[in-house]
Motif scaffolding. Sequence first.
Motif, PDB file in Angstrom:
ATOM      1  N   SER A 195       0.824  -1.218   0.000  1.00  0.00           N
ATOM      2  CA  SER A 195       0.000   0.000   0.000  1.00  0.00           C
ATOM      3  C   SER A 195       0.851   1.258   0.000  1.00  0.00           C
ATOM      4  CB  SER A 195      -0.925  -0.003   1.222  1.00  0.00           C
ATOM      5  OG  SER A 195      -1.800  -1.110   1.196  1.00  0.00           O
ATOM      6  N   PHE A 196       1.913   1.260   0.813  1.00  0.00           N
ATOM      7  CA  PHE A 196       2.764   2.444   0.920  1.00  0.00           C
ATOM      8  C   PHE A 196       3.987   2.388   0.011  1.00  0.00           C
ATOM      9  CE2 PHE A 196       0.594   2.467   5.104  1.00  0.00           C
ATOM     10  CZ  PHE A 196       0.052   3.740   5.039  1.00  0.00           C
ATOM     11  N   ARG A 197       4.182   1.219  -0.646  1.00  0.00           N
ATOM     12  CA  ARG A 197       5.300   1.039  -1.571  1.00  0.00           C
ATOM     13  C   ARG A 197       6.635   1.288  -0.867  1.00  0.00           C
ATOM     14  NH1 ARG A 197       3.905   4.112  -7.057  1.00  0.00           N
ATOM     15  NH2 ARG A 197       5.644   2.790  -7.770  1.00  0.00           N
ATOM     16  N   VAL A 198       6.783   0.668   0.289  1.00  0.00           N
ATOM     17  CA  VAL A 198       8.018   0.750   1.063  1.00  0.00           C
ATOM     18  C   VAL A 198       8.463  -0.668   1.406  1.00  0.00           C
ATOM     19  CG1 VAL A 198       7.456   3.009   2.037  1.00  0.00           C
ATOM     20  CG2 VAL A 198       6.762   0.926   3.254  1.00  0.00           C
ATOM     21  N   SER A 199       9.685  -0.782   1.970  1.00  0.00           N
ATOM     22  CA  SER A 199      10.225  -2.098   2.315  1.00  0.00           C
ATOM     23  C   SER A 199       9.639  -2.603   3.627  1.00  0.00           C
ATOM     24  CB  SER A 199      11.749  -2.022   2.426  1.00  0.00           C
ATOM     25  OG  SER A 199      12.118  -1.268   3.571  1.00  0.00           O
ATOM     26  N   ASN A 200       9.821  -3.891   3.850  1.00  0.00           N
ATOM     27  CA  ASN A 200       9.362  -4.510   5.086  1.00  0.00           C
ATOM     28  C   ASN A 200      10.062  -3.904   6.298  1.00  0.00           C
ATOM     29  OD1 ASN A 200       7.567  -6.768   5.983  1.00  0.00           O
ATOM     30  ND2 ASN A 200       9.465  -7.497   6.918  1.00  0.00           N
ATOM     31  N   ASP A 201      11.323  -3.503   6.127  1.00  0.00           N
ATOM     32  CA  ASP A 201      12.084  -2.899   7.224  1.00  0.00           C
ATOM     33  C   ASP A 201      11.444  -1.601   7.701  1.00  0.00           C
ATOM     34  OD1 ASP A 201      13.895  -4.941   7.176  1.00  0.00           O
ATOM     35  OD2 ASP A 201      15.373  -3.874   5.952  1.00  0.00           O
ATOM     36  N   VAL A 202      10.890  -0.830   6.773  1.00  0.00           N
ATOM     37  CA  VAL A 202      10.244   0.434   7.139  1.00  0.00           C
ATOM     38  C   VAL A 202       9.034   0.168   8.033  1.00  0.00           C
ATOM     39  CG1 VAL A 202       8.960   2.433   6.267  1.00  0.00           C
ATOM     40  CG2 VAL A 202      11.051   1.681   5.103  1.00  0.00           C
ATOM     41  N   ILE A 203       8.216  -0.803   7.647  1.00  0.00           N
ATOM     42  CA  ILE A 203       7.025  -1.132   8.439  1.00  0.00           C
ATOM     43  C   ILE A 203       7.431  -1.648   9.815  1.00  0.00           C
ATOM     44  CG2 ILE A 203       4.950  -2.550   8.574  1.00  0.00           C
ATOM     45  CD1 ILE A 203       4.900  -0.347   6.421  1.00  0.00           C
ATOM     46  N   ASN A 204       8.444  -2.505   9.868  1.00  0.00           N
ATOM     47  CA  ASN A 204       8.902  -3.034  11.160  1.00  0.00           C
ATOM     48  C   ASN A 204       9.460  -1.930  12.048  1.00  0.00           C
ATOM     49  OD1 ASN A 204       8.170  -5.689  10.656  1.00  0.00           O
ATOM     50  ND2 ASN A 204      10.148  -6.199   9.718  1.00  0.00           N
ATOM     51  N   THR A 205      10.129  -0.939  11.443  1.00  0.00           N
ATOM     52  CA  THR A 205      10.663   0.186  12.218  1.00  0.00           C
ATOM     53  C   THR A 205       9.527   1.000  12.834  1.00  0.00           C
ATOM     54  OG1 THR A 205      12.636   0.349  10.821  1.00  0.00           O
ATOM     55  CG2 THR A 205      12.032   2.295  12.104  1.00  0.00           C
ATOM     56  N   ILE A 206       8.463   1.203  12.059  1.00  0.00           N
ATOM     57  CA  ILE A 206       7.298   1.943  12.559  1.00  0.00           C
ATOM     58  C   ILE A 206       6.629   1.167  13.686  1.00  0.00           C
ATOM     59  CG2 ILE A 206       5.015   2.861  11.997  1.00  0.00           C
ATOM     60  CD1 ILE A 206       6.065   3.384   9.161  1.00  0.00           C
ATOM     61  N   ARG A 207       6.470  -0.137  13.507  1.00  0.00           N
ATOM     62  CA  ARG A 207       5.848  -0.947  14.551  1.00  0.00           C
ATOM     63  C   ARG A 207       6.674  -0.910  15.838  1.00  0.00           C
ATOM     64  NH1 ARG A 207       1.570  -3.830  12.671  1.00  0.00           N
ATOM     65  NH2 ARG A 207       1.562  -4.625  10.517  1.00  0.00           N
ATOM     66  N   ALA A 208       7.976  -0.976  15.700  1.00  0.00           N
ATOM     67  CA  ALA A 208       8.838  -0.961  16.883  1.00  0.00           C
ATOM     68  C   ALA A 208       8.752   0.375  17.601  1.00  0.00           C
ATOM     69  CB  ALA A 208      10.285  -1.245  16.474  1.00  0.00           C
ATOM     70  N   ALA A 209       8.701   1.465  16.823  1.00  0.00           N
ATOM     71  CA  ALA A 209       8.587   2.795  17.432  1.00  0.00           C
ATOM     72  C   ALA A 209       7.265   2.946  18.155  1.00  0.00           C
ATOM     73  CB  ALA A 209       8.751   3.864  16.359  1.00  0.00           C
ATOM     74  N   ARG A 210       6.188   2.388  17.572  1.00  0.00           N
ATOM     75  CA  ARG A 210       4.882   2.466  18.224  1.00  0.00           C
ATOM     76  C   ARG A 210       4.894   1.669  19.532  1.00  0.00           C
ATOM     77  NH1 ARG A 210       1.115   5.864  17.328  1.00  0.00           N
ATOM     78  NH2 ARG A 210      -0.541   4.319  17.559  1.00  0.00           N
ATOM     79  N   ALA A 211       5.509   0.500  19.495  1.00  0.00           N
ATOM     80  CA  ALA A 211       5.538  -0.354  20.683  1.00  0.00           C
ATOM     81  C   ALA A 211       6.328   0.277  21.821  1.00  0.00           C
ATOM     82  CB  ALA A 211       6.117  -1.713  20.326  1.00  0.00           C
ATOM     83  N   SER A 212       7.365   1.026  21.481  1.00  0.00           N
ATOM     84  CA  SER A 212       8.209   1.640  22.512  1.00  0.00           C
ATOM     85  C   SER A 212       7.527   2.786  23.208  1.00  0.00           C
ATOM     86  CB  SER A 212       9.530   2.132  21.901  1.00  0.00           C
ATOM     87  OG  SER A 212       9.296   3.194  20.984  1.00  0.00           O
ATOM     88  N   ASN A 213       6.434   3.303  22.607  1.00  0.00           N
ATOM     89  CA  ASN A 213       5.700   4.423  23.204  1.00  0.00           C
ATOM     90  C   ASN A 213       4.529   3.899  24.028  1.00  0.00           C
ATOM     91  OD1 ASN A 213       7.369   6.347  21.995  1.00  0.00           O
ATOM     92  ND2 ASN A 213       6.192   6.267  20.097  1.00  0.00           N
TER      93      ASN A 213
END
Length: 213
Positions: A195-213
Motif C-alpha cells: 500500500s505504501f510502496r516501502v520495504s518490510n524494514d520500514v514497516i517493522n521500524t514503525i511498529r517498533a517505534a509504536r511499541a516503545s511508546n
Amino acid sequence: MYSSSSVSLFGLLCGLVVLLILPFSSRASDPDPLQDVCIADLNAPISINGFPCKPDSEVTSDDFFTDFSKNPTTFDVFKRAVTLGDVSGFPAVNTQGVSLFRIDLDVGGINPPHTHPRGTEAGIVTRGKVLVGLVLTPGMVFLIPRALIHFQLNVGKGPATFIPIFNTQNPGVSDSLTTLFDTTPPIPNKVLTKSFRVSNDVINTIRAARASN
C-alpha cells in the motif's frame, strides 16, 4: 371518488418524499434533547443517547462551567496536551449536541492524522502558528468536515493552542496510526508494504517505534 391511478400517483409521491427526507435525519450528529438540561451522571451506565441525568437536587451552577484557561504542564509523545470538553470532561454538554476541547502543541508538536466519525469540527487558533492544510495564526478559524482525515502541526517558534468545537457531545476519534499499526489482529506487513510502496524494514521500524511508546 379518487381513481386508482391518482391514488397510485399519490402513494408514489409520498414514497419519494420519504426517501428524500430519510438521508437527512440519518446523518444528524445527535438527536434533539428531550429536556432542557441533563447534566451527565458519569458514574451511571451509559444509555443510547448520552449518559443518564443527575438528579435535579444534585445539580449546581458549577456544573455549567469548565476551565480552559490553564496552560498544560505535561505533554505526550507528540508534544501534545488535550483538555477535555466532551461529555466526559464537561458533563453539562450531555444530550446538547455540542462539545469542545483545548489542544496545546509544544514547539514542533503535532496532533497526528485522525478522523472524527461522529462530528464536524470547527476550530479557532488562539496562540501560535498551526498548520491545518494552511498556516493559521490567532483568530483564524478552520473547518474539518465529518470523518475527513486531518492533522494539526505547530510550525511556530513557540507553543500553539487551538480550540476545536464539534456538533456532537462525543465526536469520537479514529487515529490513523493506531488503525494501521496497532490493530488486533494486525494488518499484515505485506498489505502495508504494497500500500505504501516501502520495504518490510520500514514497516517493522514503525511498529517498533509504536511499541516503545
